[in-house]
Enzyme design. Structure first.
Site, PDB file in Angstrom:
ATOM      1  N   ARG A 160     -37.705 -82.587 -58.318  1.00  0.00           N
ATOM      2  CA  ARG A 160     -37.006 -81.400 -58.299  1.00  0.00           C
ATOM      3  C   ARG A 160     -36.136 -81.258 -58.474  1.00  0.00           C
ATOM      4  O   ARG A 160     -35.371 -80.749 -58.999  1.00  0.00           O
ATOM      5  CB  ARG A 160     -36.801 -81.335 -56.730  1.00  0.00           C
ATOM      6  CG  ARG A 160     -37.523 -79.388 -56.504  1.00  0.00           C
ATOM      7  CD  ARG A 160     -36.906 -79.672 -54.861  1.00  0.00           C
ATOM      8  NE  ARG A 160     -36.584 -78.519 -54.286  1.00  0.00           N
ATOM      9  CZ  ARG A 160     -37.632 -77.645 -53.388  1.00  0.00           C
ATOM     10  NH1 ARG A 160     -38.823 -78.566 -53.038  1.00  0.00           N
ATOM     11  NH2 ARG A 160     -37.319 -76.792 -52.625  1.00  0.00           N
ATOM     12  N   ARG A 162     -41.721 -63.875 -45.109  1.00  0.00           N
ATOM     13  CA  ARG A 162     -42.104 -65.195 -44.943  1.00  0.00           C
ATOM     14  C   ARG A 162     -42.356 -65.781 -43.288  1.00  0.00           C
ATOM     15  O   ARG A 162     -41.214 -65.432 -42.506  1.00  0.00           O
ATOM     16  CB  ARG A 162     -42.132 -66.076 -45.188  1.00  0.00           C
ATOM     17  CG  ARG A 162     -42.573 -67.866 -45.078  1.00  0.00           C
ATOM     18  CD  ARG A 162     -42.611 -68.655 -46.044  1.00  0.00           C
ATOM     19  NE  ARG A 162     -41.010 -68.997 -46.483  1.00  0.00           N
ATOM     20  CZ  ARG A 162     -40.395 -70.156 -46.763  1.00  0.00           C
ATOM     21  NH1 ARG A 162     -41.878 -70.836 -48.115  1.00  0.00           N
ATOM     22  NH2 ARG A 162     -39.795 -70.034 -47.481  1.00  0.00           N
ATOM     23  N   LYS A 197     -45.713 -72.485 -53.225  1.00  0.00           N
ATOM     24  CA  LYS A 197     -46.517 -73.876 -53.568  1.00  0.00           C
ATOM     25  C   LYS A 197     -46.833 -74.304 -52.359  1.00  0.00           C
ATOM     26  O   LYS A 197     -48.118 -74.844 -52.675  1.00  0.00           O
ATOM     27  CB  LYS A 197     -45.438 -74.707 -53.604  1.00  0.00           C
ATOM     28  CG  LYS A 197     -44.861 -74.776 -54.998  1.00  0.00           C
ATOM     29  CD  LYS A 197     -43.253 -74.920 -55.341  1.00  0.00           C
ATOM     30  CE  LYS A 197     -42.664 -75.364 -54.135  1.00  0.00           C
ATOM     31  NZ  LYS A 197     -41.829 -73.838 -54.254  1.00  0.00           N
ATOM     32  N   ARG A 233     -30.781 -71.332 -53.301  1.00  0.00           N
ATOM     33  CA  ARG A 233     -31.463 -71.985 -53.600  1.00  0.00           C
ATOM     34  C   ARG A 233     -32.452 -71.642 -55.065  1.00  0.00           C
ATOM     35  O   ARG A 233     -32.731 -72.370 -55.617  1.00  0.00           O
ATOM     36  CB  ARG A 233     -33.137 -71.739 -52.625  1.00  0.00           C
ATOM     37  CG  ARG A 233     -32.984 -72.068 -50.978  1.00  0.00           C
ATOM     38  CD  ARG A 233     -33.560 -71.701 -50.335  1.00  0.00           C
ATOM     39  NE  ARG A 233     -34.886 -72.323 -50.416  1.00  0.00           N
ATOM     40  CZ  ARG A 233     -35.631 -71.126 -49.335  1.00  0.00           C
ATOM     41  NH1 ARG A 233     -35.434 -70.724 -49.003  1.00  0.00           N
ATOM     42  NH2 ARG A 233     -36.976 -71.665 -50.097  1.00  0.00           N
ATOM     43  N   ARG A 261     -38.354 -69.615 -41.144  1.00  0.00           N
ATOM     44  CA  ARG A 261     -37.239 -70.541 -41.594  1.00  0.00           C
ATOM     45  C   ARG A 261     -35.346 -70.145 -42.419  1.00  0.00           C
ATOM     46  O   ARG A 261     -35.681 -68.528 -42.070  1.00  0.00           O
ATOM     47  CB  ARG A 261     -37.536 -71.018 -42.729  1.00  0.00           C
ATOM     48  CG  ARG A 261     -38.986 -71.958 -42.831  1.00  0.00           C
ATOM     49  CD  ARG A 261     -39.572 -72.510 -44.294  1.00  0.00           C
ATOM     50  NE  ARG A 261     -38.670 -72.477 -45.257  1.00  0.00           N
ATOM     51  CZ  ARG A 261     -38.698 -73.215 -46.936  1.00  0.00           C
ATOM     52  NH1 ARG A 261     -39.947 -72.907 -46.544  1.00  0.00           N
ATOM     53  NH2 ARG A 261     -38.510 -73.316 -47.653  1.00  0.00           N
TER      54      ARG A 261
HETATM   55  P1  AP5 Z   1     -45.092 -70.508 -49.626  1.00  0.00           P
HETATM   56  O1  AP5 Z   1     -46.361 -70.749 -50.592  1.00  0.00           O
HETATM   57  O2  AP5 Z   1     -44.560 -70.601 -48.445  1.00  0.00           O
HETATM   58  O3  AP5 Z   1     -44.481 -70.541 -51.074  1.00  0.00           O
HETATM   59  P2  AP5 Z   1     -43.741 -71.769 -51.614  1.00  0.00           P
HETATM   60  O4  AP5 Z   1     -43.050 -72.611 -53.074  1.00  0.00           O
HETATM   61  O5  AP5 Z   1     -44.171 -72.987 -50.657  1.00  0.00           O
HETATM   62  O6  AP5 Z   1     -41.691 -71.557 -50.791  1.00  0.00           O
HETATM   63  P3  AP5 Z   1     -40.985 -72.737 -50.155  1.00  0.00           P
HETATM   64  O7  AP5 Z   1     -39.807 -71.610 -49.776  1.00  0.00           O
HETATM   65  O8  AP5 Z   1     -41.710 -73.325 -49.463  1.00  0.00           O
HETATM   66  O9  AP5 Z   1     -39.716 -73.569 -51.939  1.00  0.00           O
HETATM   67  P4  AP5 Z   1     -38.931 -73.809 -51.445  1.00  0.00           P
HETATM   68  O10 AP5 Z   1     -39.051 -74.986 -52.356  1.00  0.00           O
HETATM   69  O11 AP5 Z   1     -37.533 -73.637 -51.590  1.00  0.00           O
HETATM   70  O12 AP5 Z   1     -39.051 -74.855 -50.595  1.00  0.00           O
HETATM   71  P5  AP5 Z   1     -39.413 -76.612 -49.787  1.00  0.00           P
HETATM   72  O13 AP5 Z   1     -39.384 -76.050 -48.032  1.00  0.00           O
HETATM   73  O14 AP5 Z   1     -39.482 -77.215 -50.643  1.00  0.00           O
HETATM   74  O15 AP5 Z   1     -45.174 -68.339 -49.999  1.00  0.00           O
HETATM   75  C1  AP5 Z   1     -43.943 -67.557 -49.659  1.00  0.00           C
HETATM   76  C2  AP5 Z   1     -44.366 -66.105 -48.942  1.00  0.00           C
HETATM   77  O16 AP5 Z   1     -45.193 -65.993 -49.588  1.00  0.00           O
HETATM   78  C3  AP5 Z   1     -45.285 -65.980 -47.549  1.00  0.00           C
HETATM   79  O17 AP5 Z   1     -44.984 -65.939 -46.443  1.00  0.00           O
HETATM   80  C4  AP5 Z   1     -46.943 -66.122 -48.602  1.00  0.00           C
HETATM   81  O18 AP5 Z   1     -47.449 -65.628 -47.282  1.00  0.00           O
HETATM   82  C5  AP5 Z   1     -46.241 -65.516 -49.445  1.00  0.00           C
HETATM   83  N1  AP5 Z   1     -46.817 -65.289 -50.219  1.00  0.00           N
HETATM   84  C6  AP5 Z   1     -47.950 -66.499 -50.898  1.00  0.00           C
HETATM   85  N2  AP5 Z   1     -49.021 -66.438 -51.793  1.00  0.00           N
HETATM   86  C7  AP5 Z   1     -48.579 -65.366 -51.783  1.00  0.00           C
HETATM   87  C8  AP5 Z   1     -49.225 -63.761 -53.201  1.00  0.00           C
HETATM   88  N3  AP5 Z   1     -50.686 -64.627 -53.832  1.00  0.00           N
HETATM   89  N4  AP5 Z   1     -49.584 -62.698 -51.978  1.00  0.00           N
HETATM   90  C9  AP5 Z   1     -49.111 -62.645 -51.737  1.00  0.00           C
HETATM   91  N5  AP5 Z   1     -47.831 -62.735 -50.728  1.00  0.00           N
HETATM   92  C10 AP5 Z   1     -48.535 -64.352 -51.240  1.00  0.00           C
HETATM   93  O19 AP5 Z   1     -37.234 -77.108 -49.518  1.00  0.00           O
HETATM   94  C11 AP5 Z   1     -36.633 -76.099 -48.939  1.00  0.00           C
HETATM   95  C12 AP5 Z   1     -35.780 -76.722 -49.434  1.00  0.00           C
HETATM   96  O20 AP5 Z   1     -35.848 -78.561 -48.750  1.00  0.00           O
HETATM   97  C13 AP5 Z   1     -34.511 -77.132 -50.264  1.00  0.00           C
HETATM   98  O21 AP5 Z   1     -33.853 -75.404 -50.378  1.00  0.00           O
HETATM   99  C14 AP5 Z   1     -33.538 -77.983 -50.237  1.00  0.00           C
HETATM  100  O22 AP5 Z   1     -33.389 -78.513 -49.078  1.00  0.00           O
HETATM  101  C15 AP5 Z   1     -34.861 -79.502 -49.832  1.00  0.00           C
HETATM  102  N6  AP5 Z   1     -35.601 -79.832 -50.255  1.00  0.00           N
HETATM  103  C16 AP5 Z   1     -37.376 -80.365 -50.760  1.00  0.00           C
HETATM  104  N7  AP5 Z   1     -38.191 -80.462 -51.250  1.00  0.00           N
HETATM  105  C17 AP5 Z   1     -37.194 -81.475 -51.894  1.00  0.00           C
HETATM  106  C18 AP5 Z   1     -36.542 -82.138 -52.877  1.00  0.00           C
HETATM  107  N8  AP5 Z   1     -37.651 -82.993 -53.449  1.00  0.00           N
HETATM  108  N9  AP5 Z   1     -35.840 -82.931 -53.525  1.00  0.00           N
HETATM  109  C19 AP5 Z   1     -34.240 -82.848 -52.901  1.00  0.00           C
HETATM  110  N10 AP5 Z   1     -34.525 -81.428 -51.719  1.00  0.00           N
HETATM  111  C20 AP5 Z   1     -35.600 -81.074 -51.478  1.00  0.00           C
HETATM  112 MG    MG Z   2     -42.827 -74.261 -49.366  1.00  0.00          MG
END
Ligand code: AP5
Ligand code: MG
Length: 238
Positions: free
Chosen positions: A108, A148, A33, A192, A181
């Site tokens: 979410r 990552r 994402k 997660r 992270r």
């Molecule tokens: P990346 O693009 O970083 O993936 P992502 O989908 O953004 O993954 P996240 O881990 O950030 O998602 P998440 O939803 O768990 O975490 P968030 O920060 O939102 O890519 C991942 C890796 O893959 C990278 O190394 C990249 O280089 C690689 N990659 C990408 N594309 C590729 C490709 N095509 N081929 C190969 N490799 C590739 O949330 C964290 C925490 O915050 C949650 O657990 C929760 O506690 C809280 N939180 C956040 N939002 C909310 C909400 N709305 N409500 C409640 N709690 C929330």
């Molecule tokens: Mg992210």
């Protein structure tokens, strides 16, 4: 021209200009994402609003919100809806959101989705949301999460397996030491994914039922996936 722009322009069907409006990027932890949101920011000049990034900034600054969220995030659980909704409400008041924005990782939960639906319902001048859900298989997610690395200065996202920096451990642009992270362990990832299946998968179904929804294969080259998302948004905005 960036590789994403080239991939988009090479397809005449997607080359036409789109008024993006609000776009939701949905999908499991590590699906891409954040990576894709950054590609769309470059193409469309609209902001990425990542609730995870905003929460991590609050944790780093030691705000009341950050202090409330820190342990929850560390265990891979979701931060309470009221806190996240309020944070998003404040961000959406910024003028850079006027022609559109990319919500990355929000909504979410179903209550977050209905909060957003209600909020947008009171703004008829704003285009309706389109939701794009990315998908890759579990093993790929795990590899993406554990590999990552992020630049703490410019937030660029790397991956030691699929998208390594030129010099191991350091950002190509800033030269800063890359960070991992604290929730990117296999153990927290499992939590997660559990939270995603229980609370976020129903949000995907909510938007699927509403229409203006597309599922996009998140496997392959970053630029090719971005082109798929642009094509899907263009279709949904017709
Ligand atoms: P990346 O693009 O970083 O993936 P992502 O989908 O953004 O993954 P996240 O881990 O950030 O998602 P998440 O939803 O768990 O975490 P968030 O920060 O939102 O890519 C991942 C890796 O893959 C990278 O190394 C990249 O280089 C690689 N990659 C990408 N594309 C590729 C490709 N095509 N081929 C190969 N490799 C590739 O949330 C964290 C925490 O915050 C949650 O657990 C929760 O506690 C809280 N939180 C956040 N939002 C909310 C909400 N709305 N409500 C409640 N709690 C929330
Ligand atoms: Mg992210």
């Amino acid at each position: 021209m960036s590789s994403t722009a080239a991939a988009v322009e090479s397809d005449p069907d997607t080359a036409a200009k789109i008024i993006p409006g609000p776009i939701l990027l949905l999908g499991a932890p590590g699906v891409g994402k954040g990576t894709q949101a950054k590609e769309l920011v470059k193409l469309w000049g609209i902001p990425q609003i990542s609730t995870g990034d905003l929460l991590r900034a609050n944790v780093a600054q030691g705000t009341a919100l950050g202090n409330a969220a820190k342990d929850i995030m560390q265990h891979g659980n979701l931060v309470p809806d009221s806190l996240v909704n309020e944070m998003v409400a404040v961000r959406l008041q910024q003028p850079d959101t006027s022609i559109g924005y990319i919500l990355d990782g929000f909504p979410r939960t179903l209550p977050q989705a209905s909060w957003l639906d209600d909020r947008l319902g009171t703004h008829p001048e704003v285009l309706p949301v389109v939701a794009v859900s990315l998908h890759v298989d579990y093993n790929q997610l795990l590899r993406r999460i554990t590999g990552r690395r992020n630049c703490p200065v410019c937030q660029r996202i790397y991956n030691i397996y699929s998208n390594p920096p030129l010099k191991a451990g350091f950002c190509d642009v800033e030269g800063a030491a890359l960070a991992q992270r604290s929730d990117d362990t296999e153990e927290v990832f499992a939590e997660r994914i559990r939270a995603y299946d229980a609370q976020t998968a129903p949000v995907v179904e909510h938007y699927r039922e509403q229409g203006r929804f597309a599922e996009v294969d998140g496997d392959g080259q970053i630029a090719a996936i971005a082109a798929r998302i642009v094509a899907a948004v263009r279709q949904l905005r017709k």
